[in-house]
Design an enzyme around this catalytic site. Structure first.
Site, mmCIF file in Angstrom:
data_model
loop_
_atom_site.group_PDB
_atom_site.id
_atom_site.type_symbol
_atom_site.label_atom_id
_atom_site.label_comp_id
_atom_site.label_asym_id
_atom_site.label_seq_id
_atom_site.Cartn_x
_atom_site.Cartn_y
_atom_site.Cartn_z
ATOM 1 N N GLY A 172 0.744 -1.135 -0.272
ATOM 2 C CA GLY A 172 -0.003 0.012 0.019
ATOM 3 C C GLY A 172 0.630 0.999 -0.076
ATOM 4 O O GLY A 172 1.935 1.202 0.295
ATOM 5 N N CYS A 207 4.795 -6.629 1.674
ATOM 6 C CA CYS A 207 5.583 -4.394 2.088
ATOM 7 C C CYS A 207 4.749 -3.514 2.718
ATOM 8 O O CYS A 207 4.952 -4.394 4.087
ATOM 9 C CB CYS A 207 5.555 -4.234 1.034
ATOM 10 S SG CYS A 207 6.116 -2.698 0.242
ATOM 11 N N TYR A 208 3.664 -2.858 2.829
ATOM 12 C CA TYR A 208 3.373 -2.656 3.668
ATOM 13 C C TYR A 208 2.647 -3.530 4.469
ATOM 14 O O TYR A 208 2.482 -3.134 5.713
ATOM 15 C CB TYR A 208 2.169 -1.588 2.695
ATOM 16 C CG TYR A 208 0.481 -1.058 3.996
ATOM 17 C CD1 TYR A 208 1.945 0.220 4.029
ATOM 18 C CD2 TYR A 208 -0.498 -1.309 4.165
ATOM 19 C CE1 TYR A 208 1.220 0.968 5.016
ATOM 20 C CE2 TYR A 208 -0.912 -0.988 5.048
ATOM 21 C CZ TYR A 208 0.059 0.094 5.974
ATOM 22 O OH TYR A 208 -1.253 1.220 6.836
ATOM 23 N N HIS A 236 8.261 -8.034 -2.476
ATOM 24 C CA HIS A 236 7.269 -8.686 -3.361
ATOM 25 C C HIS A 236 7.215 -10.300 -4.140
ATOM 26 O O HIS A 236 7.522 -10.001 -5.162
ATOM 27 C CB HIS A 236 6.456 -7.565 -4.321
ATOM 28 C CG HIS A 236 6.168 -6.040 -4.068
ATOM 29 N ND1 HIS A 236 4.637 -6.130 -3.713
ATOM 30 C CD2 HIS A 236 6.683 -4.667 -3.857
ATOM 31 C CE1 HIS A 236 4.924 -4.710 -2.829
ATOM 32 N NE2 HIS A 236 5.935 -4.156 -2.651
ATOM 33 N N GLU A 273 4.992 -11.597 -5.202
ATOM 34 C CA GLU A 273 3.383 -11.612 -6.828
ATOM 35 C C GLU A 273 3.788 -10.831 -7.412
ATOM 36 O O GLU A 273 3.235 -12.102 -8.587
ATOM 37 C CB GLU A 273 2.396 -11.145 -6.336
ATOM 38 C CG GLU A 273 2.328 -9.122 -5.689
ATOM 39 C CD GLU A 273 3.045 -9.095 -4.609
ATOM 40 O OE1 GLU A 273 3.737 -9.723 -4.217
ATOM 41 O OE2 GLU A 273 2.677 -7.653 -4.384
ATOM 42 N N SER A 308 -22.224 -10.805 -27.238
ATOM 43 C CA SER A 308 -21.148 -10.443 -28.202
ATOM 44 C C SER A 308 -20.262 -10.454 -28.867
ATOM 45 O O SER A 308 -19.932 -10.061 -29.517
ATOM 46 C CB SER A 308 -20.830 -9.674 -27.466
ATOM 47 O OG SER A 308 -19.442 -9.996 -26.743
ATOM 48 N N GLY A 309 -20.195 -12.083 -28.814
ATOM 49 C CA GLY A 309 -19.452 -12.493 -29.409
ATOM 50 C C GLY A 309 -17.643 -12.615 -28.417
ATOM 51 O O GLY A 309 -16.626 -13.791 -29.349
ATOM 52 N N GLY A 310 -17.531 -11.739 -28.185
ATOM 53 C CA GLY A 310 -16.474 -12.233 -27.204
ATOM 54 C C GLY A 310 -16.339 -13.213 -25.955
ATOM 55 O O GLY A 310 -17.238 -14.116 -25.776
ATOM 56 N N ASP A 338 -15.672 -13.251 -22.899
ATOM 57 C CA ASP A 338 -16.710 -13.654 -22.212
ATOM 58 C C ASP A 338 -18.576 -13.711 -21.589
ATOM 59 O O ASP A 338 -18.596 -14.694 -21.506
ATOM 60 C CB ASP A 338 -16.677 -12.138 -20.859
ATOM 61 C CG ASP A 338 -15.071 -11.895 -20.774
ATOM 62 O OD1 ASP A 338 -14.216 -12.614 -20.774
ATOM 63 O OD2 ASP A 338 -14.671 -10.717 -19.787
ATOM 64 N N SER A 339 -18.877 -13.307 -22.419
ATOM 65 C CA SER A 339 -20.354 -13.836 -22.705
ATOM 66 C C SER A 339 -20.490 -14.829 -23.356
ATOM 67 O O SER A 339 -21.533 -15.745 -23.036
ATOM 68 C CB SER A 339 -20.949 -11.978 -23.408
ATOM 69 O OG SER A 339 -20.751 -12.058 -24.362
ATOM 70 N N SER A 340 -19.578 -15.165 -24.593
ATOM 71 C CA SER A 340 -19.581 -16.620 -25.207
ATOM 72 C C SER A 340 -19.726 -17.474 -23.855
ATOM 73 O O SER A 340 -20.018 -18.676 -24.195
ATOM 74 C CB SER A 340 -18.910 -16.842 -25.941
ATOM 75 O OG SER A 340 -18.788 -15.803 -27.278
ATOM 76 N N LYS A 373 -9.406 -13.158 -16.149
ATOM 77 C CA LYS A 373 -9.366 -13.435 -17.869
ATOM 78 C C LYS A 373 -9.415 -14.810 -18.415
ATOM 79 O O LYS A 373 -9.285 -15.537 -18.705
ATOM 80 C CB LYS A 373 -9.045 -12.460 -18.973
ATOM 81 C CG LYS A 373 -9.503 -12.328 -20.296
ATOM 82 C CD LYS A 373 -10.740 -12.088 -20.521
ATOM 83 C CE LYS A 373 -11.079 -11.353 -21.322
ATOM 84 N NZ LYS A 373 -11.924 -10.487 -21.458
#
Ligand code: XMP
Length: 514
Positions: free
Chosen positions: A55, A82-83, A170, A172, A224-226, A228-230, A370
């Site tokens: 942070g 870290c923080y 860090h 990560e 939409s064919g993208g 996520d929606s697919s 994603k």
């Protein structure tokens, strides 16, 4: 059975989503929650481990983000980063002060205590990513130092008995060479998790959950064919089959053949047993866009027209119980948790109608990142082409044609874009490129072709390297590929006599042209 969860408590660091990603890569589910979440909520959540993020603040400053000491007494393993490490030290009675020398970037860290479970299998001298101006100068009681750097004697510390661990660096980020191992040691070994978070289990469980939730209700999904929606539609189709209706609004601003490709997958005879409505609405979109040149106006017109078409279709279907959306986890986080539905729908499809008479919104992907969505897509049998699709803006080619949108210009940009994508992919030059496409500048210039004068359009090629699409750099594409694409475009696309490559980053540019 409750999903084993690691809670990532967010103190405003830059890499918080990344921490959750790394944990999930160990097949352990992770959620990010703001540090304002109460102790009783945490107890209810019953996480297997807690990670305190980095942070921007200093723990000793007034109004610093702190937490109840009891957090460290729940007998739940805690890793402070870290923080988060400074917070742990500060709250438990140690001391944090400004460092004499700030450390930024790659730093050699010496693991001084090889018995630390956090560093099991990690080299004694290892490169880590540091980014701090404060440091821990005195440890709380019963803690020991486990790693140090030249300028930071307390680069890591722990109280193994209490299962409290902390790193100033860090783990990560990729630059911490053995960071993934450290996160895995914490998430799997210290938190004693089974590592059951897997996409095949997710898909199976989610389908069962959707079945129970939806019962014999009707679901409407704007497709939409993208990606996520697919993937959301595919999950829902497996869960409730014909109770699902997908409405795909083809606004005539899609990439070459895209409408047919979406229909081939989701329409009759495709891979899924659902009701699919393709609305060929290009004429109404083109009519509305006629003579309009101002980018924001174009966006508004496309968004609004989309709503109108969707509304009309929803009305025809009648009482819908559930509205499905492809909201994914970054959308949920970015919009401050739980408030994402509206933002996402606006962003993705130009807004969904308010009037639709539905009981609830279902968002089967709201826990996923994603790449996890992509894994689920593969799990459900979606084609690699669909699953790997790059982002495509809701207003489509409407914002990749500068100035007025006409049918002639749409055809030009579709053909040029198809050539560009094909050649980039064939040469393997698209790897690590977040987004690449052709746009039509509104510029015409003089050229010579076959001894004759031309006065034609210029195409702009864009390719950007980006991890979050908020900032981006122009990709350094191989010259041979650009040359080949240029030759093909000017030879094969009527109306184009010039090709530019856009070298602008974001900022100062944006990824799209309008
Ligand atoms: P910009 O152009 O703002 O784009 O740098 C960043 C990312 O967002 C996508 N984009 C959109 N996506 N609806 C969307 O769903 C939109 O209206 C929209 N505008 C831009 C763009 O493709 C890039 O990935």
């Amino acid at each position: 059975m409750q999903q084993e969860t690691i809670l990532v408590l967010d103190f405003g660091g830059q890499y918080n989503q990344l921490i959750a990603r790394r944990v999930r890569e160990c097949n352990v589910y992770a959620v990010v929650r703001p540090c304002s979440v109460s102790l009783s909520e945490i107890k209810e959540m019953n996480p297997k481990g807690i990670i305190l993020t980095g942070g921007p603040e200093s723990v000793y400053k007034e109004n610093a983000l702190l937490y109840d000491k009891e957090l460290f007494e729940l007998n739940i393993p805690v890793l402070g980063i870290c923080y988060g490490s400074q917070l742990m030290a500060h709250i438990l009675g140690g001391r944090v002060e400004p460092a004499e020398t700030s450390e930024y970037g790659h730093t050699e860290v010496k693991i001084s205590d090889s018995s630390s479970k956090l560093f099991e299998g990690v080299s004694e001298n290892t490169i880590c990513w540091m980014s701090h101006t404060d440091r821990v100068t005195a440890l709380p009681q019963n803690f020991k130092v486990t790693a140090s750097t030249k300028n930071c004697p307390v680069a890591a510390f722990e109280n193994a008995e209490k299962k409290l661990y902390a790193t100033q660096f860090h783990p990560e980020v990729m630059h911490t060479v053995e960071g993934a191992k450290m996160i895995a040691n914490f998430a799997r070994k210290i938190c004693k998790t089974g590592g059951n978070w897997q996409m095949d289990t997710f898909a199976k469980d989610e389908i069962a959950r959707l079945k129970t939730k939806i019962g014999d209700g009707k679901v409407l999904c704007a497709l939409s064919g993208g990606v996520d929606s697919s993937v959301a539609a595919a999950l829902l189709s497996k869960a409730v089959g014909k109770q699902l209706t997908c409405v795909f609004v083809d606004h005539g601003l899609l990439r070459k053949n895209e409408g047919d490709e979406v229909e081939a997958v989701f329409g009759a005879g495709g891979d899924f047993d659902l009701n699919f409505i393709r609305v060929n609405a290009k004429d109404r979109f083109y009519a509305k866009l006629k003579g309009v040149t101002e980018p924001e106006k174009k966006r508004k017109i496309i968004g609004e027209e989309f709503i109108r078409v969707f509304e009309e279709e929803a009305k025809k279907i009648g009482a819908v119980d559930f509205l499905a959306q492809g909201t994914i986890y970054p959308d949920v986080i970015e919009s401050g948790l739980g408030k994402s539905a509206v933002i996402k729908s606006h962003h993705n499809v130009g807004g969904l109608p308010d009037f639709v008479d539905f009981k609830e919104i279902v968002e089967p992907l709201r826990l996923l990142f994603k790449d996890e969505v992509r894994k689920v897509g593969r799990e459900l049998g979606l084609s690699e082409k669909l699953v790997e699709r790059q982002p495509f803006p809701g207003p489509g080619l409407g914002i990749r044609i500068i100035g007025e949108v006409t049918e002639e210009k749409i055809k030009i940009v579709q053909d040029a874009d198809a050539i560009y994508r094909e050649e980039l992919e064939k040469a393997g030059a698209n790897k690590n490129i977040g987004q690449y496409f052709a746009a039509l500048t509104n510029m015409r210039s003089v050229g010579v072709m076959g001894d004759g004068r031309t006065y034609d359009y210029a195409i702009a090629l864009r390719a950007v390297v980006t991890s979050d699409f908020m900032t981006a750099e122009a990709a350094k594409l191989p010259w041979e590929v650009l040359a080949k694409v240029t030759t093909r475009i000017v030879n094969e696309v009527k109306g184009v006599n010039r090709v530019f490559y856009d070298c602008t980053g974001k900022p100062p540019g944006t990824i799209e042209f309008e």
